[in-house]
Scaffold this motif. Structure first.
Motif, PDB file in Angstrom:
ATOM      1  N   GLN A 125       0.827  -1.207   0.000  1.00 48.79           N
ATOM      2  CA  GLN A 125       0.000   0.000   0.000  1.00 48.79           C
ATOM      3  C   GLN A 125       0.864   1.261   0.000  1.00 48.79           C
ATOM      4  O   GLN A 125       0.570   2.220  -0.716  1.00 48.79           O
ATOM      5  N   GLN A 126       1.936   1.263   0.776  1.00 53.04           N
ATOM      6  CA  GLN A 126       2.822   2.425   0.830  1.00 53.04           C
ATOM      7  C   GLN A 126       3.526   2.618  -0.522  1.00 53.04           C
ATOM      8  O   GLN A 126       3.637   3.726  -1.015  1.00 53.04           O
ATOM      9  N   ALA A 127       3.979   1.521  -1.141  1.00 58.77           N
ATOM     10  CA  ALA A 127       4.662   1.612  -2.438  1.00 58.77           C
ATOM     11  C   ALA A 127       3.701   2.092  -3.517  1.00 58.77           C
ATOM     12  O   ALA A 127       4.084   2.884  -4.397  1.00 58.77           O
ATOM     13  N   LEU A 128       2.432   1.653  -3.480  1.00 58.51           N
ATOM     14  CA  LEU A 128       1.431   2.115  -4.447  1.00 58.51           C
ATOM     15  C   LEU A 128       1.163   3.610  -4.260  1.00 58.51           C
ATOM     16  O   LEU A 128       1.028   4.352  -5.237  1.00 58.51           O
ATOM     17  N   LYS A 129       1.123   4.058  -3.020  1.00 59.95           N
ATOM     18  CA  LYS A 129       0.922   5.478  -2.723  1.00 59.95           C
ATOM     19  C   LYS A 129       2.114   6.279  -3.249  1.00 59.95           C
ATOM     20  O   LYS A 129       1.934   7.344  -3.848  1.00 59.95           O
ATOM     21  N   ASP A 130       3.344   5.753  -3.057  1.00 61.76           N
ATOM     22  CA  ASP A 130       4.553   6.426  -3.541  1.00 61.76           C
ATOM     23  C   ASP A 130       4.575   6.477  -5.076  1.00 61.76           C
ATOM     24  O   ASP A 130       5.170   7.383  -5.663  1.00 61.76           O
ATOM     25  N   ALA A 131       3.918   5.497  -5.724  1.00 65.60           N
ATOM     26  CA  ALA A 131       3.857   5.451  -7.187  1.00 65.60           C
ATOM     27  C   ALA A 131       2.766   6.360  -7.739  1.00 65.60           C
ATOM     28  O   ALA A 131       2.562   6.433  -8.948  1.00 65.60           O
ATOM     29  N   GLY A 132       2.028   7.053  -6.858  1.00 65.57           N
ATOM     30  CA  GLY A 132       1.016   8.013  -7.305  1.00 65.57           C
ATOM     31  C   GLY A 132      -0.382   7.433  -7.412  1.00 65.57           C
ATOM     32  O   GLY A 132      -1.271   8.057  -8.000  1.00 65.57           O
ATOM     33  N   LEU A 133      -0.601   6.251  -6.858  1.00 64.69           N
ATOM     34  CA  LEU A 133      -1.930   5.631  -6.889  1.00 64.69           C
ATOM     35  C   LEU A 133      -2.581   5.775  -5.514  1.00 64.69           C
ATOM     36  O   LEU A 133      -1.921   6.086  -4.519  1.00 64.69           O
ATOM     37  N   ASN A 134      -3.900   5.506  -5.452  1.00 63.10           N
ATOM     38  CA  ASN A 134      -4.627   5.668  -4.198  1.00 63.10           C
ATOM     39  C   ASN A 134      -5.098   4.300  -3.686  1.00 63.10           C
ATOM     40  O   ASN A 134      -6.198   3.862  -4.000  1.00 63.10           O
ATOM     41  N   PRO A 135      -4.273   3.633  -2.847  1.00 60.89           N
ATOM     42  CA  PRO A 135      -4.687   2.348  -2.303  1.00 60.89           C
ATOM     43  C   PRO A 135      -5.481   2.481  -1.000  1.00 60.89           C
ATOM     44  O   PRO A 135      -5.846   1.479  -0.388  1.00 60.89           O
ATOM     45  N   GLY A 136      -5.762   3.721  -0.595  1.00 60.83           N
ATOM     46  CA  GLY A 136      -6.418   3.934   0.698  1.00 60.83           C
ATOM     47  C   GLY A 136      -5.354   4.015   1.775  1.00 60.83           C
ATOM     48  O   GLY A 136      -4.171   4.218   1.506  1.00 60.83           O
ATOM     49  N   THR A 137      -5.783   3.831   3.026  1.00 61.30           N
ATOM     50  CA  THR A 137      -4.828   3.919   4.133  1.00 61.30           C
ATOM     51  C   THR A 137      -3.999   2.641   4.202  1.00 61.30           C
ATOM     52  O   THR A 137      -4.472   1.551   3.850  1.00 61.30           O
ATOM     53  N   ALA A 138      -2.778   2.767   4.667  1.00 65.91           N
ATOM     54  CA  ALA A 138      -1.885   1.615   4.788  1.00 65.91           C
ATOM     55  C   ALA A 138      -2.239   0.862   6.066  1.00 65.91           C
ATOM     56  O   ALA A 138      -1.592   0.976   7.100  1.00 65.91           O
ATOM     57  N   ALA A 163      -5.936  -0.175  -7.025  1.00 63.81           N
ATOM     58  CA  ALA A 163      -4.654   0.493  -7.210  1.00 63.81           C
ATOM     59  C   ALA A 163      -3.606  -0.510  -7.707  1.00 63.81           C
ATOM     60  O   ALA A 163      -2.805  -0.206  -8.608  1.00 63.81           O
ATOM     61  N   LEU A 164      -3.621  -1.726  -7.129  1.00 64.50           N
ATOM     62  CA  LEU A 164      -2.685  -2.767  -7.541  1.00 64.50           C
ATOM     63  C   LEU A 164      -2.943  -3.172  -8.997  1.00 64.50           C
ATOM     64  O   LEU A 164      -1.998  -3.297  -9.796  1.00 64.50           O
ATOM     65  N   ALA A 165      -4.200  -3.356  -9.398  1.00 66.60           N
ATOM     66  CA  ALA A 165      -4.543  -3.727 -10.781  1.00 66.60           C
ATOM     67  C   ALA A 165      -4.104  -2.627 -11.755  1.00 66.60           C
ATOM     68  O   ALA A 165      -3.567  -2.928 -12.839  1.00 66.60           O
ATOM     69  N   ASN A 166      -4.335  -1.358 -11.393  1.00 60.65           N
ATOM     70  CA  ASN A 166      -3.898  -0.250 -12.259  1.00 60.65           C
ATOM     71  C   ASN A 166      -2.374  -0.225 -12.413  1.00 60.65           C
ATOM     72  O   ASN A 166      -1.852  -0.006 -13.510  1.00 60.65           O
ATOM     73  N   PHE A 167      -1.666  -0.435 -11.297  1.00 59.70           N
ATOM     74  CA  PHE A 167      -0.203  -0.466 -11.343  1.00 59.70           C
ATOM     75  C   PHE A 167       0.286  -1.596 -12.271  1.00 59.70           C
ATOM     76  O   PHE A 167       1.172  -1.406 -13.101  1.00 59.70           O
ATOM     77  N   GLN A 168      -0.300  -2.776 -12.105  1.00 61.43           N
ATOM     78  CA  GLN A 168       0.105  -3.923 -12.927  1.00 61.43           C
ATOM     79  C   GLN A 168      -0.206  -3.680 -14.405  1.00 61.43           C
ATOM     80  O   GLN A 168       0.577  -4.049 -15.285  1.00 61.43           O
ATOM     81  N   LYS A 169      -1.343  -3.048 -14.690  1.00 62.79           N
ATOM     82  CA  LYS A 169      -1.708  -2.758 -16.080  1.00 62.79           C
ATOM     83  C   LYS A 169      -0.739  -1.751 -16.686  1.00 62.79           C
ATOM     84  O   LYS A 169      -0.309  -1.902 -17.832  1.00 62.79           O
ATOM     85  N   GLN A 170      -0.374  -0.706 -15.921  1.00 62.57           N
ATOM     86  CA  GLN A 170       0.561   0.301 -16.411  1.00 62.57           C
ATOM     87  C   GLN A 170       1.927  -0.302 -16.741  1.00 62.57           C
ATOM     88  O   GLN A 170       2.597   0.116 -17.681  1.00 62.57           O
ATOM     89  N   ARG A 171       2.346  -1.292 -15.985  1.00 62.44           N
ATOM     90  CA  ARG A 171       3.675  -1.899 -16.143  1.00 62.44           C
ATOM     91  C   ARG A 171       3.651  -3.196 -16.955  1.00 62.44           C
ATOM     92  O   ARG A 171       4.658  -3.878 -17.054  1.00 62.44           O
ATOM     93  N   ASN A 172       2.494  -3.538 -17.537  1.00 60.66           N
ATOM     94  CA  ASN A 172       2.340  -4.777 -18.313  1.00 60.66           C
ATOM     95  C   ASN A 172       2.726  -6.016 -17.506  1.00 60.66           C
ATOM     96  O   ASN A 172       3.444  -6.888 -17.963  1.00 60.66           O
ATOM     97  N   LEU A 173       2.229  -6.071 -16.285  1.00 62.92           N
ATOM     98  CA  LEU A 173       2.476  -7.206 -15.397  1.00 62.92           C
ATOM     99  C   LEU A 173       1.223  -8.071 -15.329  1.00 62.92           C
ATOM    100  O   LEU A 173       0.136  -7.654 -15.728  1.00 62.92           O
ATOM    101  N   ALA A 174       1.386  -9.274 -14.804  1.00 62.20           N
ATOM    102  CA  ALA A 174       0.231 -10.154 -14.599  1.00 62.20           C
ATOM    103  C   ALA A 174      -0.690  -9.468 -13.596  1.00 62.20           C
ATOM    104  O   ALA A 174      -0.267  -9.051 -12.519  1.00 62.20           O
ATOM    105  N   GLU A 175      -1.973  -9.359 -13.957  1.00 60.71           N
ATOM    106  CA  GLU A 175      -2.915  -8.588 -13.142  1.00 60.71           C
ATOM    107  C   GLU A 175      -3.706  -9.473 -12.191  1.00 60.71           C
ATOM    108  O   GLU A 175      -4.001 -10.626 -12.483  1.00 60.71           O
TER     109      GLU A 175
END
Length: 194
Positions: free
Chosen positions: A143-156, A167-179
């Protein structure tokens, strides 16, 4: 072994042949060569045209004989040149075959190692897709790393709620990772050591 350039060899033989033809094709001195040349008599006809006739039949026969000897020598030179070219071609063919065999051996050696390298890459890729068992502490780090990456995962808070999942799905989609799942690859992209 010194390589023979067939084109250069043929040109050299041709130049020697022409030099022989120009110089008289033999060991005759210039005087004897001049004596054997046919003498020509020039007569003027009524129309003021010059008629050229050889002085005798003997000089005509001598000319034919010297032309025939020149042609015979030319044929001999051509045959020797052809033999030399064939020999040079065989040498070149043999050298090319050896070079091709060396290339094939090197390629086989490289390709023999390729499956080992490919297997290692597959294992590494499979390790990256391996799903990681989550703990509340690991979810907080995510959650903290997603927040640092500019996404909103809510409170840690260490809980995988809907905001964290989005937030995790958006991060994975942006980086072409398994979602949809937390994999080693995703954690590496987030900068989290596991």
């Amino acid at each position: 072994m010194k390589k023979i350039n067939p084109d250069r060899f043929v040109k050299g033989v041709f130049v020697l042949f022409l030099a022989g033809v120009i110089s008289g094709c033999g060991n005759q001195s210039e005087e004897s060569a001049k004596q054997s040349q046919p003498k020509v008599a020039v007569e003027t006809t009524q129309d003021n045209e010059a008629a050229v006739e050889p002085e005798s039949a003997e000089t005509g026969e001598t000319t034919e004989e010297s032309l025939e000897s020149i042609l015979a020598k030319a044929d001999e030179i051509i045959q020797r040149t052809g033999s030399a070219i064939d020999a040079a071609g065989d040498d070149a063919k043999h050298e090319l075959e050896e070079a091709a065999d060396n290339v094939v051996e090197k390629a086989d050696a490289i390709l023999g190692e390729a499956p080992k390298t490919g297997e290692a890459a597959k294992e590494t890729a499979n390790e990256g897709l391996e799903v990681v068992k989550t703990t509340p502490d690991l979810i907080r780090k995510i959650q903290q790393a997603l927040k640092d990456a500019g996404l909103n995962p809510g409170t840690a808070d260490g809980m995988m709620g809907p905001r964290t999942q989005n937030a995790l799905a958006n991060f994975q989609k942006q980086r072409n990772l398994a979602e949809g799942k937390i994999t080693r690859e995703t954690l590496q992209e987030l900068g989290i050591t596991f």
